[in-house]
Motif scaffolding. Sequence first.
Motif, PDB file in Angstrom:
ATOM      1  N   ALA A   8       0.785  -1.175   0.524  1.00 36.86           N
ATOM      2  CA  ALA A   8      -0.235   0.599  -0.308  1.00 36.86           C
ATOM      3  C   ALA A   8       0.806   1.026   0.368  1.00 36.86           C
ATOM      4  N   GLY A   9       1.669   0.735  -0.389  1.00 34.50           N
ATOM      5  CA  GLY A   9       2.999   2.667  -1.244  1.00 34.50           C
ATOM      6  C   GLY A   9       2.672   3.493  -1.694  1.00 34.50           C
ATOM      7  N   ALA A  10       3.168   4.362  -2.251  1.00 31.68           N
ATOM      8  CA  ALA A  10       3.203   4.434  -3.417  1.00 31.68           C
ATOM      9  C   ALA A  10       2.257   4.237  -4.547  1.00 31.68           C
ATOM     10  N   MET A  11       2.527   2.849  -4.933  1.00 37.13           N
ATOM     11  CA  MET A  11       2.099   2.935  -5.757  1.00 37.13           C
ATOM     12  C   MET A  11       0.718   1.776  -6.017  1.00 37.13           C
ATOM     13  N   GLY A  12       0.240   1.534  -4.168  1.00 35.98           N
ATOM     14  CA  GLY A  12      -0.663   0.197  -4.274  1.00 35.98           C
ATOM     15  C   GLY A  12      -1.408   1.716  -3.803  1.00 35.98           C
ATOM     16  N   ALA A  29      -3.665  -4.173   0.643  1.00 38.03           N
ATOM     17  CA  ALA A  29      -3.317  -4.975   2.122  1.00 38.03           C
ATOM     18  C   ALA A  29      -1.616  -4.624   2.376  1.00 38.03           C
ATOM     19  N   ASP A  30      -0.967  -4.831   3.222  1.00 38.69           N
ATOM     20  CA  ASP A  30       0.522  -4.975   3.890  1.00 38.69           C
ATOM     21  C   ASP A  30       0.865  -4.495   4.585  1.00 38.69           C
ATOM     22  N   VAL A  31       2.081  -5.226   4.733  1.00 37.94           N
ATOM     23  CA  VAL A  31       2.345  -6.418   6.120  1.00 37.94           C
ATOM     24  C   VAL A  31       2.635  -4.974   7.171  1.00 37.94           C
ATOM     25  N   ARG A  32       3.020  -3.440   6.718  1.00 41.42           N
ATOM     26  CA  ARG A  32       2.489  -2.511   7.823  1.00 41.42           C
ATOM     27  C   ARG A  32       0.753  -2.032   7.821  1.00 41.42           C
ATOM     28  N   ALA A  33       1.041  -2.221   9.146  1.00 39.27           N
ATOM     29  CA  ALA A  33      -0.947  -2.269   8.694  1.00 39.27           C
ATOM     30  C   ALA A  33      -0.691  -0.491   8.858  1.00 39.27           C
ATOM     31  N   GLU A  86       0.302  -7.242  -7.029  1.00 39.31           N
ATOM     32  CA  GLU A  86       1.294  -6.574  -6.394  1.00 39.31           C
ATOM     33  C   GLU A  86       2.054  -5.504  -6.445  1.00 39.31           C
ATOM     34  N   ALA A  87       2.031  -4.424  -5.206  1.00 38.15           N
ATOM     35  CA  ALA A  87       3.121  -3.736  -4.643  1.00 38.15           C
ATOM     36  C   ALA A  87       3.887  -3.496  -4.348  1.00 38.15           C
ATOM     37  N   VAL A  88       3.922  -4.159  -4.051  1.00 40.97           N
ATOM     38  CA  VAL A  88       5.754  -4.525  -3.060  1.00 40.97           C
ATOM     39  C   VAL A  88       6.449  -4.466  -3.248  1.00 40.97           C
ATOM     40  N   ARG A  89       7.849  -3.568  -2.299  1.00 44.64           N
ATOM     41  CA  ARG A  89       9.662  -3.269  -3.007  1.00 44.64           C
ATOM     42  C   ARG A  89       9.700  -4.176  -3.836  1.00 44.64           C
ATOM     43  N   GLU A  90      11.067  -2.974  -4.585  1.00 46.61           N
ATOM     44  CA  GLU A  90      11.540  -4.471  -5.972  1.00 46.61           C
ATOM     45  C   GLU A  90      11.964  -5.226  -5.577  1.00 46.61           C
ATOM     46  N   ASP A  91      12.159  -6.495  -5.359  1.00 47.55           N
ATOM     47  CA  ASP A  91      12.856  -7.641  -4.789  1.00 47.55           C
ATOM     48  C   ASP A  91      12.338  -8.909  -5.311  1.00 47.55           C
ATOM     49  N   THR A  94      11.711 -10.851  -2.151  1.00 49.28           N
ATOM     50  CA  THR A  94      10.480 -10.426  -1.285  1.00 49.28           C
ATOM     51  C   THR A  94       9.192 -10.832  -2.037  1.00 49.28           C
ATOM     52  N   LYS A  95       9.006 -10.539  -3.390  1.00 49.95           N
ATOM     53  CA  LYS A  95       7.501 -10.991  -4.794  1.00 49.95           C
ATOM     54  C   LYS A  95       7.382 -12.030  -4.235  1.00 49.95           C
ATOM     55  N   ALA A  96       8.376 -13.167  -4.921  1.00 51.67           N
ATOM     56  CA  ALA A  96       8.232 -14.993  -4.473  1.00 51.67           C
ATOM     57  C   ALA A  96       7.638 -14.937  -3.300  1.00 51.67           C
ATOM     58  N   THR A 114       1.516  -8.556 -11.433  1.00 49.94           N
ATOM     59  CA  THR A 114       3.002  -7.961 -10.972  1.00 49.94           C
ATOM     60  C   THR A 114       3.341  -6.312 -10.784  1.00 49.94           C
ATOM     61  N   ASN A 115       3.284  -5.972 -10.416  1.00 47.94           N
ATOM     62  CA  ASN A 115       3.940  -4.040 -10.587  1.00 47.94           C
ATOM     63  C   ASN A 115       5.071  -4.139 -11.513  1.00 47.94           C
ATOM     64  N   THR A 116       6.162  -4.470 -11.670  1.00 39.39           N
ATOM     65  CA  THR A 116       7.734  -4.759 -10.688  1.00 39.39           C
ATOM     66  C   THR A 116       8.125  -3.615 -11.820  1.00 39.39           C
ATOM     67  N   SER A 117       9.058  -2.786 -11.683  1.00 40.86           N
ATOM     68  CA  SER A 117       9.288  -2.082 -12.583  1.00 40.86           C
ATOM     69  C   SER A 117      10.722  -2.642 -13.529  1.00 40.86           C
ATOM     70  N   SER A 118      11.392  -3.947 -13.308  1.00 40.06           N
ATOM     71  CA  SER A 118      11.863  -4.153 -13.466  1.00 40.06           C
ATOM     72  C   SER A 118      12.460  -5.592 -13.928  1.00 40.06           C
ATOM     73  N   HIS A 138       1.926  -2.752 -15.245  1.00 42.89           N
ATOM     74  CA  HIS A 138       3.063  -2.168 -14.630  1.00 42.89           C
ATOM     75  C   HIS A 138       2.452  -0.668 -14.766  1.00 42.89           C
ATOM     76  N   PHE A 139       2.105  -0.011 -13.784  1.00 43.05           N
ATOM     77  CA  PHE A 139       1.561   1.256 -13.851  1.00 43.05           C
ATOM     78  C   PHE A 139       2.526   2.476 -13.814  1.00 43.05           C
ATOM     79  N   PHE A 140       2.375   3.476 -14.187  1.00 44.66           N
ATOM     80  CA  PHE A 140       3.325   4.495 -13.557  1.00 44.66           C
ATOM     81  C   PHE A 140       2.618   5.521 -12.474  1.00 44.66           C
ATOM     82  N   LEU A 232      10.561  11.804  -7.112  1.00 46.73           N
ATOM     83  CA  LEU A 232       8.893  11.213  -7.172  1.00 46.73           C
ATOM     84  C   LEU A 232       9.163  10.708  -7.711  1.00 46.73           C
ATOM     85  N   THR A 233       9.383   9.297  -8.375  1.00 48.12           N
ATOM     86  CA  THR A 233       9.498   8.015  -7.649  1.00 48.12           C
ATOM     87  C   THR A 233      10.133   7.051  -6.820  1.00 48.12           C
ATOM     88  N   GLY A 234      10.906   8.241  -6.428  1.00 48.14           N
ATOM     89  CA  GLY A 234      12.332   8.024  -5.056  1.00 48.14           C
ATOM     90  C   GLY A 234      13.275   6.975  -5.913  1.00 48.14           C
TER      91      GLY A 234
END
Length: 339
Positions: A8-12, A29-33, A86-91, A94-96, A114-118, A138-140, A232-234
């Motif tokens: 549920a970060g910037a993209m989620g 949902a997110d691991v951080r409430a 899925e829009a969690v950390r780019e790793d 973690t995604k697996a 997956t919303n992975t960028s790369s 992949h959203f922007f 803006l992206t981080g």
Amino acid sequence: MRIRIVGAGAMGRGIAQWAASAGHTVELADVRAEAVTDAVGFVASMLERAVAKGRMSAADRDASLARLVPLADPWAAGPDVELVIEAVREDLETKAEVFGKLERALPSSAVFATNTSSLSVTRIAATLQDPSRLAGLHFFNPVPLMRIVEVVPGAATRPEIPAALTALVEGCGHRAVTVADSPGFLVNHAGRGLVTEALALLEESVAGPAAIDRIARDVLGLRMGPFELMDLTGLDVTAAVIDSIWQGFRYEDRLRPSYLTPNRVVAGLHGRKTGRGWYAYGEGAGGPAPEPEVTGDGDRPVFLAPGGSAESAPYADALAGSLEAAGVRVERGEGPSAE
Ligand SMILES: NC(=O)c1ccc[n+]([C@@H]2O[C@H](COP(=O)([O-])OP(=O)(O)OC[C@H]3O[C@@H](n4cnc5c(N)ncnc54)[C@H](O)[C@@H]3O)[C@@H](O)[C@H]2O)c1
């Protein structure tokens, strides 16, 4: 459709706003409430702004918010979930892990995106028991305003999934483009020409971030320059993308990451989300620096030399006309005046 968004970060949060506004039921949902609470507050404030600007009715805002379901447990059972985004950390790990847990919690009919960028969509899918259920979507950023979405089939993706994702995206008012599962897909690969080169210009002390951004806006006509875009992206996200595309293309030198980014990432200079990046944000940060005065010989006339062929004469006239339209004094004739 019932969609579960994990991360549920910037993209989620942007994807949640977009999908709920278009009529879908969205579990967030997110691991951080606290990320979910923040995201719901963020979506509410964005919809409020849309109502204030007359772009949405108050009833539509209420209905959109009612379709947004905060979820305490990302891995809760969800028999009605048809799609996970899925829009969690780019790793990759973690995604697996996230998809592994979702595969156990949700029906096998649910499609995974997956919303992975790369990262490679095929590699993320290969960590699943059923790799055929996953594709890239992949959203922007910011999602509601950036109307293009890349649909990325992996090597094993079921053929009906890209078509279904395209229909979903277009049904929500965005434009879907199907692209190959290559490093950075299309947009981020092309974007290396801007961001990686801008970092190279800075590394080589050609110009600073503000000057490079100004040139990108004034000359290239972009809405924001590369350093503003990184903020803006981080930078944490951008640096991971830069590294991943470089690795994906077998360390091609033209894509080599700058040495400037890793230290800035560990220092937390990620941009808007941490309050400091290439620029400062928040209270007391001050506005952007004013455009510097044009000094020197900016008010002197420009001499346009005669000569050339008869065919080139209209071009010389057109050039003189453009210069004059821009407020430049043009001299023509045999030679320049002393001025
Ligand atoms: N920021 C962008 O401009 C942008 C654009 C397109 C795609 N993306 C991609 O979207 C994804 C998310 O990026 P972001 O910018 O939203 O990042 P972010 O850091 O703002 O948000 C990531 C969220 O994921 C959560 N998270 C981390 N591990 C988790 C786990 N195991 N389970 C559940 N939640 C977890 C975090 O708590 C955080 O809230 C990345 O893959 C990124 O590459 C980002």
